[in-house]
Design an enzyme around this catalytic site. Structure first.
Site, short mmCIF file in Angstrom:
data_model
loop_
_atom_site.label_atom_id
_atom_site.label_comp_id
_atom_site.label_asym_id
_atom_site.label_seq_id
_atom_site.Cartn_x
_atom_site.Cartn_y
_atom_site.Cartn_z
N LYS A 130 0.82 -1.21 0.00
CA LYS A 130 0.00 0.00 0.00
C LYS A 130 0.86 1.26 0.00
CE LYS A 130 -2.24 -0.80 3.84
NZ LYS A 130 -1.74 -2.12 4.29
N ARG A 168 -9.62 1.07 8.67
CA ARG A 168 -9.19 -0.29 8.99
C ARG A 168 -10.24 -1.03 9.79
NH1 ARG A 168 -3.33 0.50 8.64
NH2 ARG A 168 -2.19 -1.34 9.27
N ARG A 185 12.33 -8.20 3.97
CA ARG A 185 12.75 -6.80 3.86
C ARG A 185 13.50 -6.37 5.10
NH1 ARG A 185 6.79 -3.82 3.99
NH2 ARG A 185 6.60 -3.55 6.23
N ARG A 194 11.46 -1.47 11.24
CA ARG A 194 10.30 -1.13 12.06
C ARG A 194 10.13 -2.18 13.13
NH1 ARG A 194 5.28 -0.11 8.13
NH2 ARG A 194 4.25 -1.10 9.90
N ARG A 218 -0.41 -8.81 13.28
CA ARG A 218 -1.01 -7.79 12.41
C ARG A 218 -1.90 -8.45 11.36
NH1 ARG A 218 4.36 -5.32 10.86
NH2 ARG A 218 3.29 -4.20 9.19
P1 ADP Z 1 0.93 -2.02 7.83
O1 ADP Z 1 -0.12 -1.72 6.81
O2 ADP Z 1 2.18 -2.57 7.23
O3 ADP Z 1 0.44 -2.85 8.99
P2 ADP Z 1 0.90 0.74 8.85
O4 ADP Z 1 2.06 1.63 8.77
O5 ADP Z 1 -0.30 1.08 8.02
O6 ADP Z 1 1.46 -0.70 8.51
O7 ADP Z 1 0.41 0.62 10.37
C1 ADP Z 1 1.29 0.35 11.43
C2 ADP Z 1 0.51 0.30 12.76
O8 ADP Z 1 -0.09 1.59 13.02
C3 ADP Z 1 -0.66 -0.67 12.80
O9 ADP Z 1 -0.25 -1.97 13.13
C4 ADP Z 1 -1.54 -0.03 13.87
O10 ADP Z 1 -1.06 -0.30 15.18
C5 ADP Z 1 -1.38 1.44 13.61
N1 ADP Z 1 -2.41 1.97 12.66
C6 ADP Z 1 -2.18 2.49 11.42
N2 ADP Z 1 -3.33 2.85 10.83
C7 ADP Z 1 -4.32 2.56 11.72
C8 ADP Z 1 -5.73 2.68 11.70
N3 ADP Z 1 -6.39 3.17 10.63
N4 ADP Z 1 -6.42 2.27 12.78
C9 ADP Z 1 -5.81 1.76 13.86
N5 ADP Z 1 -4.48 1.62 13.95
C10 ADP Z 1 -3.73 2.00 12.89
#
Ligand code: ADP
Length: 185
Positions: A15, A89, A128, A132, A143
């Protein structure tokens, strides 16, 4: 009206890569909730402190915190095409987004699902560079579980509203980008 597009997909689906391309090649303002949260954490703000424990566990940050953050960010983006990366989400976030957009006289144009099977996600993230904290293999599996339980219902949610577009995320990044462009017309 300028488009507002949400990118859906599991962690590791690419994404972020696609969001960056739509920003650079098509002038979208890219709004990544993960990036905003990591920036808040790095800056040591109250929001960052609240979010940290959830992120480290691979859990979602509470909806009200996220929705307030997105509401603020969208206030600066009237009149611009917007790409939402990592938001919504949950169904509660999707409902809240509809309200936030309606308040600004806008509505979601499309939800693009970048579809990638779990085994590919695990392979990609373990391959990768893990800079993080939440890219540790145990956390990636958490996740993914959270994705299936809390985010996947959005596929039916947006399909029922005629907004869902599916792209095969198992291809290389150029092919996925072409798929995303085609999905957006
Ligand atoms: P990925 O899509 O690889 O899991 P992101 O960078 O989108 O990584 O998100 C990392 C973390 O940030 C998530 O695991 C969550 O804890 C938090 N997060 C990000 N976006 C949201 C959201 N829309 N709602 C709740 N938590 C979020």
């Amino acid at each position: 009206m300028k488009p507002i597009v949400a990118l859906l997909g599991p962690p590791g689906s690419g994404k972020g890569t696609q969001a960056a391309r739509l920003r650079d090649e098509h002038g979208f303002a890219a709004l990544s909730t993960g990036d905003l949260l990591r920036a808040a954490r790095a800056a040591g703000t109250e929001l960052g402190r609240q979010a940290s424990e959830y992120m480290d566990r691979g859990d979602l940050v509470p909806d009200d915190v996220i929705v307030a953050m997105v509401r603020d960010a969208l206030a600066d983006l009237d009149g611009r095409p917007v790409l939402l990366d990592g938001f919504p989400r949950t169904v509660a976030q999707a409902d809240a987004l509809a309200g936030v957009l309606a308040d600004r006289g806008r509505e979601l144009t499309a939800a693009v699902l970048i579809d990638v099977p779990d085994d590919v996600v695990v392979d990609r993230i373990s391959g990768r560079h893990q800079d993080r904290d939440d890219d540790r293999p145990e956390t990636v599996r958490d996740r993914l579980r959270v994705y299936h339980r809390q985010t996947e219902p959005l596929i039916d949610y947006y399909d029922a509203r005629g907004l869902l577009r599916r792209v095969d995320g198992g291809q290389d990044a150029d092919a996925v980008a072409a798929g995303v462009r085609a999905a957006l017309g």
